[in-house]
Design an enzyme around this catalytic site. Structure first.
Site: not given
Ligand code: GLU
Length: 495
Positions: A251-252
């Site tokens: 994820s980010k």
């Protein structure tokens, strides 16, 4: 064998992203594997935009997906005629009604509130969410609901098992009792993913569905739909998840996830393709650096792993630096200008020299900015010109014939004399080193006595590229100017 090949159906795969924002790096891997599998056997790779979820639709993402695939060289065969689901609503509706007619689907008028209450109860009792089947046998007809709100649900078998062979995960089995009567047509007239995906895969003649394994649980519903329509079911290959090095979902939080983020950081398409191909697949000889052509030649679903693939950014950086090194200075300049604008490159001749010296150290194109700055002269304190080791030796030996500053000034002036006699043509790293090192090596306390002040005079920094590299880049005139400035600074200290 020959006959078999001759008559075997052409392989057709597809990539079916939802335009919900920037294309995720994991989506690119799915597209790449589908492309490789089709192209390896001279088949077709098609693109379809799954935009039936209007709430999640993000404007501009379709153009963005097309541009990203183009940048990476994953060109769909239908690039002039991409299938867009929102333009096919009538077709899905017609198919949903066909299933109604054949008794494989039914109209459901259960209210949102009732369904929400059911879901809440199931969650409390720790049961998986499932529709209660209230309308399944109610026999509601289209005429009964004209003008009102309704959905169409498919009638899943109530018991038994469904088995299929996945080309990556081998034998997969699901119990029907756990599978829901899936909505296939929503109350707004839009199809759900399941119906649209099956209708389109059939119409596009898809032979192999290669997608991420988050869709594995949907596959039994899709197979049942194929059977209800009386269509041939394609083969499935579900690709394992991509995890971060800490084994959590990528994820980010772990860094860039969108493909254009990678592009803007200065990753080359060659490196991205090479890296993604090895995320869950390996060549026979476990090669690391592979061109698109080589990957295509060797690709096979047999060597796609079942377990999760780990996204190791260090490996991508290493691959990217490899592909950067392979490019000529001019090629890199073109890429830099295209990516960051002409101003980012500045004087072309200077930029070429910077690349000549520094590209070995670049991991990403964006590193050029810092590299370029490393050859600039910054303001510095005169004391920085003094080699610290030298200072200590002076103190130990109590050798005070010259002050430290004086000694630096003498050395710089000798360097100046040597440099003046080198022609502009010969003013390159190798020649400069040849001419200056004998003088540096002659110093009683080591070459640092010459090389340190020279490097500081040229850069003004505590850390920078070496003096020969800087001079190679900035040239004779600028080098002499910077050395002269250092001498002036020392003069003002010495009085
Ligand atoms: N639209 C789905 C997605 O965004 C595609 C699923 C499939 O490939 O069937 O991933």
């Amino acid at each position: 064998m020959f006959l078999n090949l001759f008559f075997s159906k052409k392989i057709i795969t597809r990539f079916a992203p939802s335009p919900t924002g920037e294309l995720h790096i994991g989506g690119v891997r799915t597209a790449l594997f589908s492309y490789l599998f089709a192209k390896k056997s001279n088949g077709k790779f098609l693109l379809r935009i799954e935009d039936t979820d209007r709430e999640r639709y993000v404007k501009g993402s379709v153009e963005h997906i097309i541009e990203a695939l183009d940048w990476l060289g994953i060109e769909p065969d239908n690039h002039k005629n991409i299938m867009i689901q929102s333009q096919r609503l009538d077709i899905y509706k017609k198919h949903a009604e066909k299933l109604l007619e054949s008794g494989n689907a039914y109209i459901c008028v259960c209210s949102k509130e009732k369904l929400a209450a059911d879901r809440e109860k199931q969650a409390k009792e720790k049961h998986p969410p499932k529709y209660g089947g209230y309308c399944r046998e109610a026999g509601i007809k289209l005429e009964d609901v004209s003008g009102g709100e309704y959905v169409i649900r498919m009638k899943m078998p109530l018991s038994g098992k469904i088995k299929f062979n996945d080309l990556v995960r081998n034998d997969v089995e699901f119990n029907f009792s756990l599978l829901d009567d899936q909505v296939i047509l929503k109350s707004d007239g839009y199809p759900t993913y399941h119906l649209a995906s099956v209708v389109d895969d059939h119409e596009m003649g898809i032979t192999h569905i290669i997608r991420s394994d988050e869709w594995l649980a949907s596959t039994p519903k899709h197979i049942v739909l194929y059977q209800m329509f009386g269509w041939k079911t394609p083969l499935f290959a579900h690709l394992s998840m991509i995890l971060a090095p800490d084994k959590s979902k990528l994820s980010k939080r772990h860094g860039a996830t969108g493909i254009f983020e990678y592009k803007n950081l200065g990753y080359l398409p060659e490196a991205i393709v090479n890296f993604l191909a090895l995320l869950g697949w390996h060549s026979k000889e476990d090669k690391e650096i592979m061109s698109f052509k080589e990957i295509l030649k060797e690709f096979s679903l047999n060597r796609v792993q079942k377990g999760a693939a780990i996204f190791d950014i260090k490996k991508l950086d290493w691959m990217n630096s490899h592909y950067i090194k392979e490019k000529s200075g001019n090629e890199l300049l073109m890429l830099l200008e295209k990516l960051y604008g002409k101003e980012s490159v500045g004087d072309k001749n200077l930029a070429l020299k910077i690349l000549d010296i520094g590209k070995m150290r670049m991991e990403k194109l964006e590193d050029f900015k810092i590299l370029k700055e490393s050859f600039d002269l910054v303001n510095y304190d005169t004391k920085l010109l003094i080699f610290q080791k030298n200072k200590k030796l002076f103190k130990d030996k109590n050798w005070l014939k010259y002050s430290l500053e004086e000694s630096v000034k003498r050395n710089l002036s000798e360097v100046n004399n040597i440099l003046r006699n080198i022609s502009v043509q010969n003013f390159n790293k190798v020649f400069l080193e040849q001419k200056l090192m004998p003088f540096a090596d002659k110093q009683s306390y080591g070459r640092g006595e010459v090389l340190w002040p020279l490097r500081v005079a040229l850069s003004g920094k505590e850390k920078s590229p070496g003096p020969f590299e800087i001079m190679h880049v900035i040239g004779k005139e600028e080098s002499l100017k910077r050395i002269e400035m250092a001498s002036e600074k020392l003069k003002s200290v010495l009085g």
